[in-house]
Write an enzyme that holds these catalytic residues in place. Structure first.
Site, PDB file in Angstrom:
ATOM      1  N   TYR A 176      -2.986  -0.022  10.321  1.00 16.27           N
ATOM      2  CA  TYR A 176      -2.930  -0.901   9.051  1.00 16.27           C
ATOM      3  C   TYR A 176      -1.869  -0.249   8.202  1.00 16.27           C
ATOM      4  CZ  TYR A 176      -4.168  -1.051   4.343  1.00 16.27           C
ATOM      5  OH  TYR A 176      -4.324  -1.472   2.895  1.00 16.27           O
ATOM      6  N   SER A 196       0.813  -1.126   0.208  1.00 14.31           N
ATOM      7  CA  SER A 196       0.020   0.185   0.138  1.00 14.31           C
ATOM      8  C   SER A 196       0.912   1.311  -0.227  1.00 14.31           C
ATOM      9  CB  SER A 196      -0.743  -0.198   1.233  1.00 14.31           C
ATOM     10  OG  SER A 196      -1.658   1.441   1.309  1.00 14.31           O
TER      11      SER A 196
HETATM   12  O1  NJP Z   1     -10.396  -4.975  -0.586  1.00 15.31           O
HETATM   13  P1  NJP Z   1     -11.753  -5.986  -0.559  1.00 15.31           P
HETATM   14  P2  NJP Z   1      -9.471  -4.529  -1.690  1.00 15.31           P
HETATM   15  N1  NJP Z   1      -8.413 -15.135   4.403  1.00 15.31           N
HETATM   16  O2  NJP Z   1     -12.391  -5.777   0.745  1.00 15.31           O
HETATM   17  C1  NJP Z   1      -9.909 -11.357   1.314  1.00 15.31           C
HETATM   18  C2  NJP Z   1      -5.208  -3.721  -0.187  1.00 15.31           C
HETATM   19  N2  NJP Z   1      -5.339  -2.127  -0.454  1.00 15.31           N
HETATM   20  O3  NJP Z   1      -9.546  -5.463  -2.953  1.00 15.31           O
HETATM   21  O4  NJP Z   1     -12.109 -14.122   2.388  1.00 15.31           O
HETATM   22  C3  NJP Z   1      -8.614 -15.146   2.687  1.00 15.31           C
HETATM   23  O5  NJP Z   1     -12.719  -5.758  -1.838  1.00 15.31           O
HETATM   24  C4  NJP Z   1     -11.205 -11.124   0.940  1.00 15.31           C
HETATM   25  O6  NJP Z   1     -11.988 -12.264   0.631  1.00 15.31           O
HETATM   26  P3  NJP Z   1     -12.978 -13.015   1.698  1.00 15.31           P
HETATM   27  C5  NJP Z   1      -5.840  -4.164   0.992  1.00 15.31           C
HETATM   28  O7  NJP Z   1      -4.832  -3.907   2.180  1.00 15.31           O
HETATM   29  C6  NJP Z   1      -6.412  -1.552  -0.590  1.00 15.31           C
HETATM   30  O8  NJP Z   1      -9.345  -2.890  -1.501  1.00 15.31           O
HETATM   31  O9  NJP Z   1     -13.849 -13.656   0.862  1.00 15.31           O
HETATM   32  N3  NJP Z   1      -8.942 -13.926   2.288  1.00 15.31           N
HETATM   33  C7  NJP Z   1     -11.424 -10.087  -0.198  1.00 15.31           C
HETATM   34  O10 NJP Z   1     -11.441 -11.194  -1.415  1.00 15.31           O
HETATM   35  C8  NJP Z   1      -5.511  -5.595   0.522  1.00 15.31           C
HETATM   36  O11 NJP Z   1      -4.377  -6.005   0.743  1.00 15.31           O
HETATM   37  C9  NJP Z   1      -6.703  -0.318  -0.896  1.00 15.31           C
HETATM   38  O12 NJP Z   1     -13.554 -11.932   2.719  1.00 15.31           O
HETATM   39  C10 NJP Z   1      -9.058 -12.866   3.052  1.00 15.31           C
HETATM   40  C11 NJP Z   1     -10.033  -9.303  -0.173  1.00 15.31           C
HETATM   41  O13 NJP Z   1      -9.067 -10.214   0.863  1.00 15.31           O
HETATM   42  C12 NJP Z   1      -5.783  -5.572  -0.951  1.00 15.31           C
HETATM   43  O14 NJP Z   1      -5.355  -4.227  -1.507  1.00 15.31           O
HETATM   44  C13 NJP Z   1      -5.452   0.472  -0.609  1.00 15.31           C
HETATM   45  C14 NJP Z   1      -9.040 -12.706   4.370  1.00 15.31           C
HETATM   46  C15 NJP Z   1     -10.143  -8.205   0.141  1.00 15.31           C
HETATM   47  O15 NJP Z   1     -10.941  -7.569  -0.780  1.00 15.31           O
HETATM   48  C16 NJP Z   1      -7.127  -5.973  -1.563  1.00 15.31           C
HETATM   49  O16 NJP Z   1      -8.063  -5.176  -1.112  1.00 15.31           O
HETATM   50  C17 NJP Z   1      -4.266  -0.070  -0.539  1.00 15.31           C
HETATM   51  C18 NJP Z   1      -8.789 -14.036   5.004  1.00 15.31           C
HETATM   52  N4  NJP Z   1      -8.654 -14.145   6.262  1.00 15.31           N
HETATM   53  C19 NJP Z   1      -4.168  -1.301  -0.461  1.00 15.31           C
HETATM   54  N5  NJP Z   1      -9.411 -11.699   4.858  1.00 15.31           N
HETATM   55  C20 NJP Z   1      -7.889   0.441  -0.882  1.00 15.31           C
HETATM   56  N6  NJP Z   1      -9.037  -0.439  -1.197  1.00 15.31           N
HETATM   57  O17 NJP Z   1      -8.094   1.668  -0.638  1.00 15.31           O
HETATM   58  C21 NJP Z   1      -9.791 -10.625   3.727  1.00 15.31           C
HETATM   59  O18 NJP Z   1      -3.177   0.953  -0.391  1.00 15.31           O
HETATM   60  N7  NJP Z   1      -9.654 -11.688   2.540  1.00 15.31           N
END
Ligand code: NJP
Length: 230
Positions: free
Chosen positions: A150, A138
């Site tokens: 975070y 990030s």
């Molecule tokens: O968010 P979201 P993003 N085990 O909530 C999964 C980074 N980022 O696409 O398990 C397995 O739509 C969750 O899947 P589920 C951020 O830190 C974002 O924005 O089904 N999977 C979902 O597919 C992250 O690293 C921004 O709930 C787990 C996914 O993670 C990445 O981008 C800015 C899990 C999250 O999708 C993707 O985030 C930035 C687990 N225990 C960096 N927990 C931003 N959005 O502004 C969660 O700089 N997931």
């Protein structure tokens, strides 16, 4: 075109991961899609096509689950050419003075240990295939955000990215650290109209993955254009 090379994406059920799955499918990748939300993964597999995409239930905080995830990739496709370690989660307000400490543990488990486990489970296969590792850090892992655990977890992800690149040097592997600014995804509870779209970030990941073997794109900082003034 990727010619049916296999890309494993963690956090594939929504946001950046799901958008990257769509972009990579258009570039010819076969896709192993991992997350906990099996319903969302099933819908994405339907959309991309079961001949090219395979859903794998996985909680990244559980190392054995991640090992099973990699076994499932190899069972289904017989190869692993690229990994997008992308699963991540956000925190709660309050800073170091007041945020609930449980929210810190969750972020450490998912954002730091989850990524490290993905590396531990996949690196031997990526070394064998001279593959490509992309890690979602990030911009918050490069800049100081006030009172943000975070941000601290994403600084750790940056360190993991730099460290693993040094570790695999000479193996033929490539490592790309993706550092987005704000992206309008379900990461946030409310819409973020001035943020990047997940497709914008997915294009950058697809660009990194499409480079020829001799090109190692180390870091991708992707930010929204600042609003026009006046
Ligand atoms: O968010 P979201 P993003 N085990 O909530 C999964 C980074 N980022 O696409 O398990 C397995 O739509 C969750 O899947 P589920 C951020 O830190 C974002 O924005 O089904 N999977 C979902 O597919 C992250 O690293 C921004 O709930 C787990 C996914 O993670 C990445 O981008 C800015 C899990 C999250 O999708 C993707 O985030 C930035 C687990 N225990 C960096 N927990 C931003 N959005 O502004 C969660 O700089 N997931």
């Amino acid at each position: 075109m990727a010619d049916n090379k296999v890309l494993l994406i963690t956090g594939a059920s929504s946001g950046i991961g799901a958008a990257t799955a769509r972009a990579a499918a258009a570039e010819g990748w076969s896709l192993a899609l991992a997350a906990r939300s099996t319903d969302k993964l099933a819908a994405l597999v339907d959309e991309i096509g079961a001949d090219r995409a395979h859903a794998i239930p996985c909680d990244v905080t559980d190392f054995e689950d991640q090992r099973r995830m990699v076994d499932a990739v190899l069972d289904r496709f017989g190869r692993l050419d690229a990994v997008f370690a992308n699963a991540g989660t956000g925190g709660q307000p309050g800073g170091f003075s007041g945020a609930p400490v449980d929210s810190w543990r969750k972020m450490v488990d998912v954002n730091i240990l989850g990524v490290a486990y993905t590396l531990r489970a996949t690196l031997e296969h990526l070394k064998a295939s001279r593959g490509h590792l992309v890690i979602t850090g990030s911009i918050a892992g490069r800049r100081t955000l006030p009172g943000s655990m975070y941000s601290a977890t994403k600084w750790a992800v940056s360190a993991i990215g730099y460290g693993v690149r040094e570790e695999v040097k000479g193996s033929g592997m490539r490592v790309t650290l993706l550092e987005p600014g704000m992206v309008d995804t379900p990461f946030f509870d409310e819409p973020k109209p001035d943020a990047l779209r997940p497709e914008d970030v997915a294009r950058s990941v697809a660009f990194a993955l499409s480079q020829p073997p001799g090109v190692d794109l180390h870091e991708l900082v992707v930010l929204p254009t600042p609003p026009t003034e006046g």
